[in-house]
Each structure stands twice: as structure tokens, then as C-alpha cells.
Design an enzyme around this catalytic site. Structure first.
Site, PDB file in Angstrom:
ATOM      1  N   GLU A 244      43.005  37.339  44.425  1.00 45.62           N
ATOM      2  CA  GLU A 244      42.835  36.503  45.639  1.00 45.62           C
ATOM      3  C   GLU A 244      43.347  37.241  46.889  1.00 45.62           C
ATOM      4  OE1 GLU A 244      40.946  33.763  45.502  1.00 45.62           O
ATOM      5  OE2 GLU A 244      41.135  33.816  47.691  1.00 45.62           O
TER       6      GLU A 244
HETATM    7  C1  LIG Z   1      42.867  38.862  35.696  1.00 44.46           C
HETATM    8  C2  LIG Z   1      42.018  39.000  36.903  1.00 44.46           C
HETATM    9  C3  LIG Z   1      41.249  37.925  37.332  1.00 44.46           C
HETATM   10  C4  LIG Z   1      40.430  38.058  38.448  1.00 44.46           C
HETATM   11  N1  LIG Z   1      39.602  37.019  38.798  1.00 44.46           N
HETATM   12  C5  LIG Z   1      38.644  37.235  39.739  1.00 44.46           C
HETATM   13  C6  LIG Z   1      37.622  36.269  39.971  1.00 44.46           C
HETATM   14  O1  LIG Z   1      37.602  35.187  39.358  1.00 44.46           O
HETATM   15  N2  LIG Z   1      36.649  36.558  40.882  1.00 44.46           N
HETATM   16  C7  LIG Z   1      36.631  37.724  41.573  1.00 44.46           C
HETATM   17  O2  LIG Z   1      35.722  37.928  42.357  1.00 44.46           O
HETATM   18  N3  LIG Z   1      37.592  38.670  41.373  1.00 44.46           N
HETATM   19  C8  LIG Z   1      38.583  38.454  40.478  1.00 44.46           C
HETATM   20  N4  LIG Z   1      39.545  39.410  40.251  1.00 44.46           N
HETATM   21  C9  LIG Z   1      39.538  40.630  41.036  1.00 44.46           C
HETATM   22  C10 LIG Z   1      40.696  40.707  42.029  1.00 44.46           C
HETATM   23  O3  LIG Z   1      40.523  39.772  43.052  1.00 44.46           O
HETATM   24  C11 LIG Z   1      40.788  42.161  42.513  1.00 44.46           C
HETATM   25  O4  LIG Z   1      41.280  42.921  41.423  1.00 44.46           O
HETATM   26  C12 LIG Z   1      41.674  42.313  43.731  1.00 44.46           C
HETATM   27  O5  LIG Z   1      41.077  41.700  44.840  1.00 44.46           O
HETATM   28  C13 LIG Z   1      41.969  43.768  44.081  1.00 44.46           C
HETATM   29  O6  LIG Z   1      40.807  44.550  44.068  1.00 44.46           O
HETATM   30  P1  LIG Z   1      40.802  45.912  43.215  1.00 44.46           P
HETATM   31  O7  LIG Z   1      41.242  45.583  41.837  1.00 44.46           O
HETATM   32  O8  LIG Z   1      39.473  46.550  43.363  1.00 44.46           O
HETATM   33  O9  LIG Z   1      41.902  46.796  43.858  1.00 44.46           O
HETATM   34  P2  LIG Z   1      41.704  47.817  45.099  1.00 44.46           P
HETATM   35  O10 LIG Z   1      40.991  47.120  46.195  1.00 44.46           O
HETATM   36  O11 LIG Z   1      41.127  49.088  44.595  1.00 44.46           O
HETATM   37  O12 LIG Z   1      43.206  48.054  45.556  1.00 44.46           O
HETATM   38  C14 LIG Z   1      44.078  49.017  44.949  1.00 44.46           C
HETATM   39  C15 LIG Z   1      45.366  49.101  45.790  1.00 44.46           C
HETATM   40  O13 LIG Z   1      45.037  49.556  47.104  1.00 44.46           O
HETATM   41  C16 LIG Z   1      45.475  48.643  48.094  1.00 44.46           C
HETATM   42  N5  LIG Z   1      44.492  48.586  49.167  1.00 44.46           N
HETATM   43  C17 LIG Z   1      43.154  48.435  49.055  1.00 44.46           C
HETATM   44  N6  LIG Z   1      42.593  48.453  50.278  1.00 44.46           N
HETATM   45  C18 LIG Z   1      43.577  48.602  51.173  1.00 44.46           C
HETATM   46  C19 LIG Z   1      43.640  48.711  52.598  1.00 44.46           C
HETATM   47  N7  LIG Z   1      42.554  48.609  53.342  1.00 44.46           N
HETATM   48  N8  LIG Z   1      44.865  48.865  53.174  1.00 44.46           N
HETATM   49  C20 LIG Z   1      45.977  48.916  52.439  1.00 44.46           C
HETATM   50  N9  LIG Z   1      45.984  48.846  51.095  1.00 44.46           N
HETATM   51  C21 LIG Z   1      44.794  48.695  50.464  1.00 44.46           C
HETATM   52  C22 LIG Z   1      45.605  47.298  47.382  1.00 44.46           C
HETATM   53  O14 LIG Z   1      46.541  46.443  48.018  1.00 44.46           O
HETATM   54  C23 LIG Z   1      46.052  47.747  45.988  1.00 44.46           C
HETATM   55  O15 LIG Z   1      47.445  47.921  45.977  1.00 44.46           O
HETATM   56  C24 LIG Z   1      40.410  39.273  39.165  1.00 44.46           C
HETATM   57  C25 LIG Z   1      41.194  40.352  38.742  1.00 44.46           C
HETATM   58  C26 LIG Z   1      41.971  40.228  37.614  1.00 44.46           C
HETATM   59  C27 LIG Z   1      42.750  41.430  37.141  1.00 44.46           C
END
Ligand SMILES: Cc1cc2nc3c(=O)[nH]c(=O)nc-3n(C[C@H](O)[C@H](O)[C@H](O)COP(=O)(O)OP(=O)(O)OC[C@H]3O[C@@H](n4cnc5c(N)ncnc54)[C@H](O)[C@@H]3O)c2cc1C
Length: 599
Positions: free
Chosen positions: A439
Site C-alpha cells: 500500500e
Molecule cells: C504480501 C504482499 C501482498 C501484496 N498485495 C498487493 C495487492 O493486493 N495488490 C497490488 O497491486 N499489489 C500488492 N502488493 C505489492 C506491493 O504493493 C508492492 O510490493 C509495493 O508497492 C512495493 O513495490 P515493489 O515491491 O515493486 O518495490 P519497489 O518499488 O521496487 O521498491 C523497492 C525499494 O525502493 C524504494 N523506492 C522505490 N521507488 C522509490 C522512489 N521513487 N524514491 C525513494 N525510494 C523508492 C522503496 O521504498 C523500496 O524500499 C503486495 C505485495 C506483497 C509482498
């Protein structure tokens, strides 16, 4: 180990004194939510969660899920508990009465959600995502979509999902590549892959209504070219009857650190030509629709901090009264003492208790601000809406970071047994770990606070909030000697918050990178101080109830002591984060990536 007890009394106290329940029930929208009715609802809902959801929590963790090409099998106990949940009608507690909901305020719903999540965090993901889908359709759905989908979601007979994430599009939702092609008959064919979709597939409900972000052909790049679609698992007739299977399937589920029985699905749309989808709202306005439900969705994740924190605290407290080790300092017994008698264990218990109460208060205040923005008109509604906007990233990020610390401290109280699954406390710690990530990661929340929310009304909103805090200092000053140190510490906290807010706003104008480098510690200070303010207000309210002759002195006196502990020992920590806020970006880039790898 101890069974979960829903903290109904504290939730009601918080709703009355922090959640402005009396004011809310005087509005036309929430006239039915008078304090007596709310008390009866939360008593019953808390009992339900204790008796029906909580006993399935450890089972879900142990048994997990079974994936096959035909679908995802949840534990039998989950199916049974969810069926009872639907029968009892809890899904619709805050939903629109016009479509079968009970229309209670978000603040009341927040307390109910806390009990539900604490009882079983994995199972609660299903109703949690459904709530998001309900809110979205309430706001953006056509009359027809509301009749066909909303009613069944509000009963809980069908569940909802939110499909944002794709392999290349996580925090950066604008990179979404899922496509939706108009068919000329009002429908769209959706193709693409979504990952990490919670409850994307399961066997607890008759249908699953996926809300999917996708891109139309020729859509502008980035978030401006994203649209939102309803994609049902089974096609639905005008009378909500269930038809053929749509072209969407769950191709695998993830193996996770926690929430083992919450299916986290890879969803494939359109393997056989395209899944039929229906546009929600206008073309290319999908992000606007998402933003509508973002406040409550983010508050809902913040709730996980208070909920799992409290569940873990309850276990740790019980253990500390059963486990004997060491002699009591200053005691004369030759017997080993219960560990609760040791100062360090007391410190851990007070740390947990005070933070659970502070988190609960922040959540309730944030949700009540949202309620008042909906229930009032004109300037008052606008002002409450602004406060809700400002606080939402703090509620999400601070409560989930603190939730991690509280569940970790609970493991510590258990000693070695905390590391052993049998104790049950380890599950809360593992289940908690996802909340700072999904989220919108907590890093993204901090950027939202600093980059968007502080600027609301040119800083006027954050200043108004600090004025409210300052008014509480005056009340503490007037309340006598026993509140003097609380007044001093709260004032010091407000001064710190004010100082770093000015720094962030000024340096952010000069160079955004400077402000963003300090965003996370800044949010931490914001949370610590706001928590301290709300604890102080609760202490004053407890004093007033005692002075008015309340017979519940044990609870009310404990409330004051807990607030004193927070003020004296936790609030001063805000000052310790100032150097991290003002440290600036330069040092972070004085080493390059290769140097970070050198050993
Ligand atoms: C158990 C689980 C349930 C989930 N449920 C849902 C769901 O129901 N629906 C859905 O759509 N998604 C869902 N998600 C996805 C979740 O919302 C994402 O994993 C989350 O938004 C982070 O995206 P990412 O994993 O690609 O991380 P990334 O975006 O790759 O981030 C990696 C790191 O980089 C940092 N970062 C990224 N961009 C920036 C920036 N611009 N500036 C500074 N720091 C940055 C982040 O804070 C993080 O620390 C779920 C994930 C999990 C693990």
C-alpha cells in the site's frame, strides 16, 4: 498461550475522547452511530472475532494454501469462519446503506478492523481488499455497476481485489503495461500480468471482482494514461447471476515470510484472447479512482500495526505473569520471581502498551477526520479533510514501523520461547513485516508527507495541527502538578516538530533532494509527537472521568500512567531524530555504488 481479547473498552474510550464520536453522532450522516449503539456493535463484533476468527489464526499459518491450475484452496477453517462472517454481515459495517451497508463511521470501522486483524491478519486480507473495492465502486461505479457488483461485495458473498502491481511496476505504478482494448460494445478486453495480488484467487466466495489498472491503446505514458476496470472471475448477469468463467487465472502463489494463508497471486489476464472488463469512471482517470480509496486503504494498513502490536502485547503480558526467572530486586522471597516483576520487562511492557494506545488514537483521529469531512459542509468539512490528508501517510508508516518494534519487543519478552513458533508470538512478528511495504512503502509515505502534504494550504494545515497540540499543552498546564512534566515534554516535542517542519519546507524549496533525504526520520518525529499529543489528551480525559466519580479507576489510572511513561520516556526521542532529518543528501552520495560494495 493467551487467547486474544478485543480491547473494546479502550476502543470506546478512544472513540469518545479522540474520535469525536459524540460530534459525529450529531450529524445527519451518522445519527445512527450514537455511543450506545456503537458500544453494542463493537462488543458483538469483538466477541465474534475472538470466538470465530482468532482460533483459525495459527492454523492458517501452519497449514497455508494449496495452489492447483483449478484454483487456490484455503484452510477449511478459513472457509468456515468466512462463511460465518458473511452470515453476520460484518463486511458492510461502514458501507453505503443504499446498497445494503450499515453506514457506520470509518473511525468505528477502524476499531472493528483492528479487532479483526488482531484476531487473524491473513484472513482479514480478504475483507480488507473487498472494502477497498467497495469504496471505489461507491464513488466511481455507475448505477448499474453498483446494483450488479456492489451489493454482493457489501454482503461479502463476493470478494474484491486491487490489481496495481506488475513485475516492472511497483512503487512506480505509471510503468503499468497491462492493456485494455475497447470492443465497441462498452466492454474491453484486458491482457497482461499482475503480481502480488492478495486474495486474487481462493475458494471462500462465489465470485471475485478484480479491480485492474490497465492502459488503453494510444493512452498517454505514465500515470496519466491509466484506466480502471472491473474484471470479474465469473461473468455476471444483470441480476448478479453468475455465468461463464472469464479469461483470468491465478498462475502461481508466493511463498512468504508471513500471512501464510493469504494468497499472494500472480494473475494472468487474457491467455485466451482477453478477459472481459468494464471501465470504472472515465478513461485515463484510473489513478484518480485509486486515490479516492487511498486514505482509507492506507489507514487500514496502519491499523495492522496497532492490531498485531496489541495481539503480541497480550501474549507477552500473559507470559510475563507465568514465567519465573531470577529474584525480585528488593524482594525477600527465595522463590524465582515472575519476570513481570523485573524492571527491564516492565519497561518492555510499558513500551508496548503505550505505543499500542498511541497508534490506536492516531488511527481513530485520522479516521474521524475523514468522517467529519464527509459528514459536515463547507469550511469545516474542508478543514477536517485536510487533516485527514496530512495524517494518512503518518498513520500508515508510523503505525507499521512501530508495529514492527512492538511485535519484536513481544518476542523479546518471551526470551528463547519467542523464537519458537509454538509460542505464537513469532507469527505476529512475521505477519507484521509486510505492512511497512505494501500500500505504498513507508519510504513512499515519507515522500508523500514531505512532498505533497506539508505543502497543503502553503503549510497552513500542518500549522493548524500544531496549534491544536499547543492548546493541549495549555490544558495540561491547567490540570495541576501531576501533569506538569507531560506539559513540558509535549511542548518540547511540538517545538522539535515545528523546527524540523520549517527546515524541511525551506530546504525542500531550495533542493528537493535535501528534504527527501530526511523524509523518513521527519515522519518518525511527526508520529512520535502526534502520538504524544493524543496520549496526553487521553490522560486528561481519564483524569476528568476519575474526577467525575467513575468507578473504573483501575483502567483510568493505568491510562494516565501509560501516557506519563510515553511523555517522559518516548516523546523526548523525537529530538534524537533531528540530526537525521537535517543531515542532508550530500553524505548519502559521497560514496558511489562501487564503494558501498567494497570490503
Ligand atoms: C504480501 C504482499 C501482498 C501484496 N498485495 C498487493 C495487492 O493486493 N495488490 C497490488 O497491486 N499489489 C500488492 N502488493 C505489492 C506491493 O504493493 C508492492 O510490493 C509495493 O508497492 C512495493 O513495490 P515493489 O515491491 O515493486 O518495490 P519497489 O518499488 O521496487 O521498491 C523497492 C525499494 O525502493 C524504494 N523506492 C522505490 N521507488 C522509490 C522512489 N521513487 N524514491 C525513494 N525510494 C523508492 C522503496 O521504498 C523500496 O524500499 C503486495 C505485495 C506483497 C509482498
Amino acid at each position: 498461550m493467551a487467547d486474544y481479547r478485543a480491547p473494546v473498552k479502550d476502543a470506546l474510550f478512544t472513540l469518545r475522547h479522540i474520535g469525536m464520536l459524540e460530534d459525529l453522532s450529531k450529524t445527519e450522516r451518522y445519527a445512527h452511530a450514537d455511543p450506545e449503539t456503537v458500544a453494542a456493535v463493537l462488543e458483538e463484533q469483538g466477541r465474534f472475532m475472538q470466538e470465530v476468527f482468532a482460533p483459525t489464526n495459527a492454523i492458517g499459518d501452519r497449514v497455508g494454501l494449496k495452489w492447483s491450475p483449478d484454483g487456490v484452496e484455503t484452510p477449511a477453517e478459513f472457509r468456515a469462519a468466512y462463511a460465518k462472517f458473511v452470515e453476520a454481515g460484518w463486511q458492510g459495517l461502514n458501507a453505503d446503506p443504499e446498497y445494503g451497508g450499515a453506514g457506520f463511521p470509518e473511525s468505528v470501522f477502524a476499531c472493528a478492523s483492528e479487532f479483526e486483524t488482531a484476531a487473524n491478519g491473513a484472513l482479514t486480507m480478504a475483507p480488507g481488499l473487498t472494502t477497498g473495492a467497495i469504496e471505489c465502486l461507491q464513488h466511481w461505479g455507475t448505477e448499474e455497476q453498483k446494483e450488479v457488483y456492489l451489493r454482493k461485495l457489501i454482503t461479502g458473498e463476493w470478494t474484491g481485489t486491487m490489481n496495481l502491481t506488475e513485475p516492472q511496476a511497483g512503487s512506480d505504478v505509471g510503468l503499468c503495461t497491462t492493456r485494455a482494448v475497447p470492443q465497441g460494445d462498452g466492454t474491453y478486453l484486458v491482457t497482461g500480468t499482475k503480481i502480488f495480488i492478495s486474495f486474487g484467487e481462493h475458494d471462500m466466495a462465489d465470485n471475485i471482482i478484480h479491480l485492474v489498472l490497465a492502459r488503453l491503446p494510444e493512452a498517454p505514458p505514465g500515470t496519466k494514461g491509466i484506466s480502471l476496470f472491473i474484471v470479474p472471475k465469473f461473468m455476471v448477469g444483470d441480476d448478479s447471476s453468475i455465468g461463464e468463467r472469464n479469461d483470468v487465472r491465478c498462475v502461481s502463489i508466493e511463498h512468504k515470510m508471513g500471512i501464510h494463508a493469504s494468497p499472494t497471486c500472480v494473475m494472468s489476464y487474457g491467455d485466451d484472447g482477453g478477459a472481459v472488463g468494464y471501465l470504472v469512471g472515465e478513461e485515463n482517470q484510473g489513478m484518480r479512482a485509486m486515490f479516492t480509496m487511498m486514505n482509507s486503504a492506507r489507514i487500514a494498513v496502519g491499523i495492522q500495526g496497532a492490531a498485531l502490536g496489541d495481539a503480541a502485547y497480550q501474549k507477552a503480558l500473559a507470559y510475563s505473569q507465568e514465567r519465573r526467572q531470577g529474584r525480585e530486586i528488593g524482594g525477600d522471597s527465595k522463590e524465582p520471581a515472575f519476570i513481570i516483576s523485573h524492571p527491564d520487562v516492565r519497561r518492555m511492557l510499558l513500551f508496548m502498551r503505550s505505543h499500542v494506545e498511541a497508534m490506536r488514537a492516531l488511527i481513530v483521529y485520522n479516521a474521524a477526520a475523514l468522517d467529519l469531512s464527509r459528514a459536515l459542509d463547507g469550511d469545516e468539512a474542508t478543514a477536517w479533510g485536510e487533516i485527514a490528508e496530512l495524517l494518512t501517510p503518518v498513520t500508515k508508516a508510523w503505525c507499521t514501523d512501530v508495529g514492527m518494534e512492538v511485535t519484536s519487543t513481544a518476542v523479546q519478552v518471551f526470551g528463547g520461547m519467542g523464537y519458537i513458533e509454538e509460542s505464537g508470538v513469532a507469527q505476529h512478528y512475521r505477519d507484521m513485516r509486510i505492512a511497512p511495504i505494501y500500500e505504498g512503502t513507508n519510504g513512499i509515505q515519507a515522500m508523500d508527507l514531505v512532498g505533497r502534504k506539508l505543502g497543503l494550504r502553503m503549510g497552513g494545515v500542518v500549522n493548524d495541527l500544531m496549534d491544536r497540540m499547543t492548546a493541549t499543552v495549555a490544558e495540561l498546564d491547567a490540570a495541576g502538578e501531576s501533569f506538569a512534566s507531560m506539559a513540558t515534554e509535549l511542548q518540547a516535542g511540538i517545538d522539535t516538530l515545528s523546527d524540523v517542519t520549517s527546515w524541511i519546507m525551506t530546504s525542500g524549496l531550495a533542493d528537493p533532494k535535501e528534504a527527501l533525504a530526511g523524509a523518513t526520520p521527519y515522519l518518525r518525529i511527526f508520529g512520535i509527537v502526534t502520538g504524544g499529543w493524543l496520549m496526553a489528551r487521553q490522560a486528561l480525559a481519564a483524569r476528568a472521568e476519575l474526577d467525575a466519580g467513575s468507578s473504573d479507576s483501575a483502567y483510568l489510572e493505568a491510562k494516565i500512567v501509560t501516557a506519563r511513561f510515553y511523555a517522559d520516556q518516548q516523546l523526548p526521542q523525537a529530538a534524537g531524530w533531528v540530526a537525521s532529518v537535517k543531515g542532508g543528501a550530500a553524505v548519502l552520495y559521497d560514496v558511489d555504488a562501487d564503494q558501498l560494495a567494497s570490503v
